[in-house]
Write a protein that holds these residues in place. Structure first.
Motif, PDB file in Angstrom:
ATOM      1  N   GLU A  29      -5.035  -7.226 -14.075  1.00  0.00           N
ATOM      2  CA  GLU A  29      -3.816  -7.807 -15.071  1.00  0.00           C
ATOM      3  C   GLU A  29      -3.039  -8.119 -13.436  1.00  0.00           C
ATOM      4  N   HIS A  30      -3.187  -6.943 -12.538  1.00  0.00           N
ATOM      5  CA  HIS A  30      -1.823  -7.295 -11.448  1.00  0.00           C
ATOM      6  C   HIS A  30      -2.758  -8.194 -10.690  1.00  0.00           C
ATOM      7  N   PRO A  31      -1.680  -9.839 -10.346  1.00  0.00           N
ATOM      8  CA  PRO A  31      -1.969 -10.037  -9.210  1.00  0.00           C
ATOM      9  C   PRO A  31      -2.449  -9.501  -7.838  1.00  0.00           C
ATOM     10  N   GLU A  32      -1.336  -9.341  -7.127  1.00  0.00           N
ATOM     11  CA  GLU A  32      -1.340  -8.179  -5.744  1.00  0.00           C
ATOM     12  C   GLU A  32      -2.758  -6.986  -5.777  1.00  0.00           C
ATOM     13  N   GLN A  33      -2.479  -6.570  -7.041  1.00  0.00           N
ATOM     14  CA  GLN A  33      -3.752  -4.914  -6.635  1.00  0.00           C
ATOM     15  C   GLN A  33      -4.951  -6.194  -6.951  1.00  0.00           C
ATOM     16  N   ALA A  34      -5.388  -7.122  -7.857  1.00  0.00           N
ATOM     17  CA  ALA A  34      -6.853  -7.318  -7.318  1.00  0.00           C
ATOM     18  C   ALA A  34      -7.102  -8.314  -6.161  1.00  0.00           C
ATOM     19  N   ARG A  35      -5.381  -9.217  -5.490  1.00  0.00           N
ATOM     20  CA  ARG A  35      -5.863  -9.725  -4.165  1.00  0.00           C
ATOM     21  C   ARG A  35      -6.618  -8.427  -3.422  1.00  0.00           C
ATOM     22  N   LEU A  36      -5.853  -7.632  -3.522  1.00  0.00           N
ATOM     23  CA  LEU A  36      -5.887  -6.735  -1.620  1.00  0.00           C
ATOM     24  C   LEU A  36      -7.848  -6.156  -2.208  1.00  0.00           C
ATOM     25  N   LEU A  37      -7.819  -5.248  -3.801  1.00  0.00           N
ATOM     26  CA  LEU A  37      -9.351  -5.292  -4.165  1.00  0.00           C
ATOM     27  C   LEU A  37     -10.435  -5.721  -3.516  1.00  0.00           C
ATOM     28  N   ALA A  38     -10.187  -7.299  -3.997  1.00  0.00           N
ATOM     29  CA  ALA A  38     -11.327  -8.620  -3.123  1.00  0.00           C
ATOM     30  C   ALA A  38     -11.336  -8.617  -1.851  1.00  0.00           C
ATOM     31  N   ALA A  39      -9.809  -8.975  -1.165  1.00  0.00           N
ATOM     32  CA  ALA A  39      -9.748  -9.258   0.677  1.00  0.00           C
ATOM     33  C   ALA A  39     -10.341  -7.107   1.069  1.00  0.00           C
ATOM     34  N   TYR A  40     -10.210  -6.050   0.563  1.00  0.00           N
ATOM     35  CA  TYR A  40     -10.232  -4.992   1.323  1.00  0.00           C
ATOM     36  C   TYR A  40     -11.989  -3.863   0.567  1.00  0.00           C
ATOM     37  N   GLY A  41     -12.069  -4.304  -0.518  1.00  0.00           N
ATOM     38  CA  GLY A  41     -13.174  -3.368  -0.854  1.00  0.00           C
ATOM     39  C   GLY A  41     -12.942  -2.074  -1.397  1.00  0.00           C
ATOM     40  N   ARG A  42     -13.363  -1.848  -2.379  1.00  0.00           N
ATOM     41  CA  ARG A  42     -12.879  -0.292  -3.710  1.00  0.00           C
ATOM     42  C   ARG A  42     -12.928   0.803  -1.565  1.00  0.00           C
ATOM     43  N   VAL A  56      -7.002   3.991  -6.672  1.00  0.00           N
ATOM     44  CA  VAL A  56      -7.921   2.513  -6.347  1.00  0.00           C
ATOM     45  C   VAL A  56      -9.120   2.611  -8.147  1.00  0.00           C
ATOM     46  N   PRO A  57      -8.965   1.926  -8.375  1.00  0.00           N
ATOM     47  CA  PRO A  57     -10.177   2.386  -9.740  1.00  0.00           C
ATOM     48  C   PRO A  57     -11.720   2.188  -9.280  1.00  0.00           C
ATOM     49  N   VAL A  58     -12.236   2.642 -10.132  1.00  0.00           N
ATOM     50  CA  VAL A  58     -13.660   2.716  -9.620  1.00  0.00           C
ATOM     51  C   VAL A  58     -14.241   1.219 -10.103  1.00  0.00           C
ATOM     52  N   VAL A  59     -14.058   0.013 -11.300  1.00  0.00           N
ATOM     53  CA  VAL A  59     -14.633  -0.740 -12.344  1.00  0.00           C
ATOM     54  C   VAL A  59     -12.800  -1.510 -11.569  1.00  0.00           C
ATOM     55  N   ALA A  60     -13.688  -2.936 -11.149  1.00  0.00           N
ATOM     56  CA  ALA A  60     -12.268  -3.749 -10.413  1.00  0.00           C
ATOM     57  C   ALA A  60     -11.617  -4.274 -11.485  1.00  0.00           C
ATOM     58  N   ALA A  61     -12.290  -4.291 -12.509  1.00  0.00           N
ATOM     59  CA  ALA A  61     -11.374  -4.618 -13.869  1.00  0.00           C
ATOM     60  C   ALA A  61     -10.392  -4.355 -13.931  1.00  0.00           C
ATOM     61  N   ALA A  62     -10.369  -3.584 -14.032  1.00  0.00           N
ATOM     62  CA  ALA A  62      -9.110  -2.693 -13.652  1.00  0.00           C
ATOM     63  C   ALA A  62      -7.831  -3.304 -12.980  1.00  0.00           C
ATOM     64  N   PHE A  63      -7.739  -3.556 -12.491  1.00  0.00           N
ATOM     65  CA  PHE A  63      -6.810  -4.730 -11.121  1.00  0.00           C
ATOM     66  C   PHE A  63      -6.667  -5.925 -11.796  1.00  0.00           C
ATOM     67  N   LEU A  99       0.608  -0.914  -0.116  1.00  0.00           N
ATOM     68  CA  LEU A  99      -0.278  -0.384  -0.012  1.00  0.00           C
ATOM     69  C   LEU A  99       0.747   1.639   0.294  1.00  0.00           C
ATOM     70  N   SER A 100       1.913   1.222   0.262  1.00  0.00           N
ATOM     71  CA  SER A 100       2.154   2.264   1.336  1.00  0.00           C
ATOM     72  C   SER A 100       3.072   2.249  -0.388  1.00  0.00           C
ATOM     73  N   GLU A 101       4.353   1.358  -1.313  1.00  0.00           N
ATOM     74  CA  GLU A 101       4.621   1.288  -2.371  1.00  0.00           C
ATOM     75  C   GLU A 101       3.991   2.177  -3.516  1.00  0.00           C
ATOM     76  N   TRP A 102       2.142   1.550  -3.894  1.00  0.00           N
ATOM     77  CA  TRP A 102       1.425   2.094  -3.974  1.00  0.00           C
ATOM     78  C   TRP A 102       1.151   3.361  -4.451  1.00  0.00           C
ATOM     79  N   GLN A 103       0.837   4.064  -2.511  1.00  0.00           N
ATOM     80  CA  GLN A 103       0.540   5.207  -2.711  1.00  0.00           C
ATOM     81  C   GLN A 103       1.464   6.257  -2.712  1.00  0.00           C
ATOM     82  N   ARG A 104       3.018   5.837  -2.692  1.00  0.00           N
ATOM     83  CA  ARG A 104       4.065   6.942  -3.614  1.00  0.00           C
ATOM     84  C   ARG A 104       4.266   7.138  -4.613  1.00  0.00           C
ATOM     85  N   GLY A 105       3.488   5.717  -5.967  1.00  0.00           N
ATOM     86  CA  GLY A 105       3.710   5.899  -7.090  1.00  0.00           C
ATOM     87  C   GLY A 105       2.677   6.082  -7.779  1.00  0.00           C
ATOM     88  N   GLY A 106       1.832   6.777  -6.708  1.00  0.00           N
ATOM     89  CA  GLY A 106       0.532   7.922  -7.570  1.00  0.00           C
ATOM     90  C   GLY A 106      -1.036   6.707  -7.803  1.00  0.00           C
TER      91      GLY A 106
END
Length: 224
Positions: free
Chosen positions: A131-144, A122-129, A112-119
């Motif tokens: 293709e990125h397994p780690e992003q998709a994993r956290l989106l599913a676990a935390y919700g948008r 969080v997408p409106v549509v989950a499908a945007a994540f 999360l810290s790495e993503w935040q520093r990189g700008g």
């Protein structure tokens, strides 16, 4: 009440009953069941989970229950306050079972810290994540909404650890608002438990199975 609170959590398919049951067990240490076995002692408390609106099936289930009941609107993090459901004569508690039951890992915090520093946004549509397994994993676990809250927290609190972020998201989930009404129902719950015990003892005495012991216990219970 010495025994753990037994809570039956139910709702229409997709309302989030299973997720909320896990969160109640984690946060409050209760026995939360989504499918109480027939013949068992009745639950101490019913939690009815509703979706975007209170449907006729919800209203019927609320009216039919004999147990103390709380109505919870799950997934309310996805709706504005003015879009949340209401139930006539009942307070509806907005709770995100997903965030309440979440346990953040230190690996999550680092990502999360790495993503935040990189700008990363969080997408409106989950499908945007997708293709990125780690992003998709956290989106599913935390919700948008939860993922956005988590990224804001790591931005505003540099050095936040996994335990503190877990507590932060639990506070945001709204689940702690259920503690006061549950405590307020403790007297009613204790009375129901006692009535159930007395009923069981009377049945044993009537059937004659170890009748003397049953009658002794019944007399002792009646003096409480």
């Amino acid at each position: 009440m010495n025994q753990p609170l037994v809570v039956e959590v139910n709702g229409l398919p997709g309302a989030g009953s299973t997720t909320l049951a896990r969160a109640l067990t984690k946060c409050f240490g209760v026995v939360a069941l989504t499918d109480a076995p027939a013949g068992d002692a009745p639950p101490d408390l019913l939690v009815r989970v509703v979706g975007a609106q209170v449907r006729s099936a919800d209203t019927a289930a609320i009216a039919m229950t004999e147990a103390p009941i709380l109505v919870v609107a799950s997934k309310c993090d996805t709706r504005r306050a003015d879009q949340r459901p209401s139930a006539p004569g009942r307070q509806v508690y907005p709770v995100s079972g997903l965030l309440a039951g979440l346990t953040v890992t230190q690996e999550d915090v680092e990502l999360l810290s790495e993503w935040q520093r990189g700008g990363l946004v969080v997408p409106v549509v989950a499908a945007a994540f997708a293709e990125h397994p780690e992003q998709a994993r956290l989106l599913a676990a935390y919700g948008r909404w939860g993922l956005a809250r988590a990224m804001t927290a790591v931005a505003e609190q540099p050095g936040i650890d996994a335990q503190a972020l877990t507590a932060h998201l639990r506070a945001a989930s709204g689940i702690d608002a259920l503690a006061p009404p549950i405590r307020a129902l403790s007297g009613q719950i204790a009375a129901r438990r006692r009535a159930h015990r007395l009923s069981g003892l009377r049945l044993l005495a009537a059937r004659g199975f170890d009748r003397t012991a049953a009658e002794y216990r019944l007399a002792a219970e009646s003096l409480r």
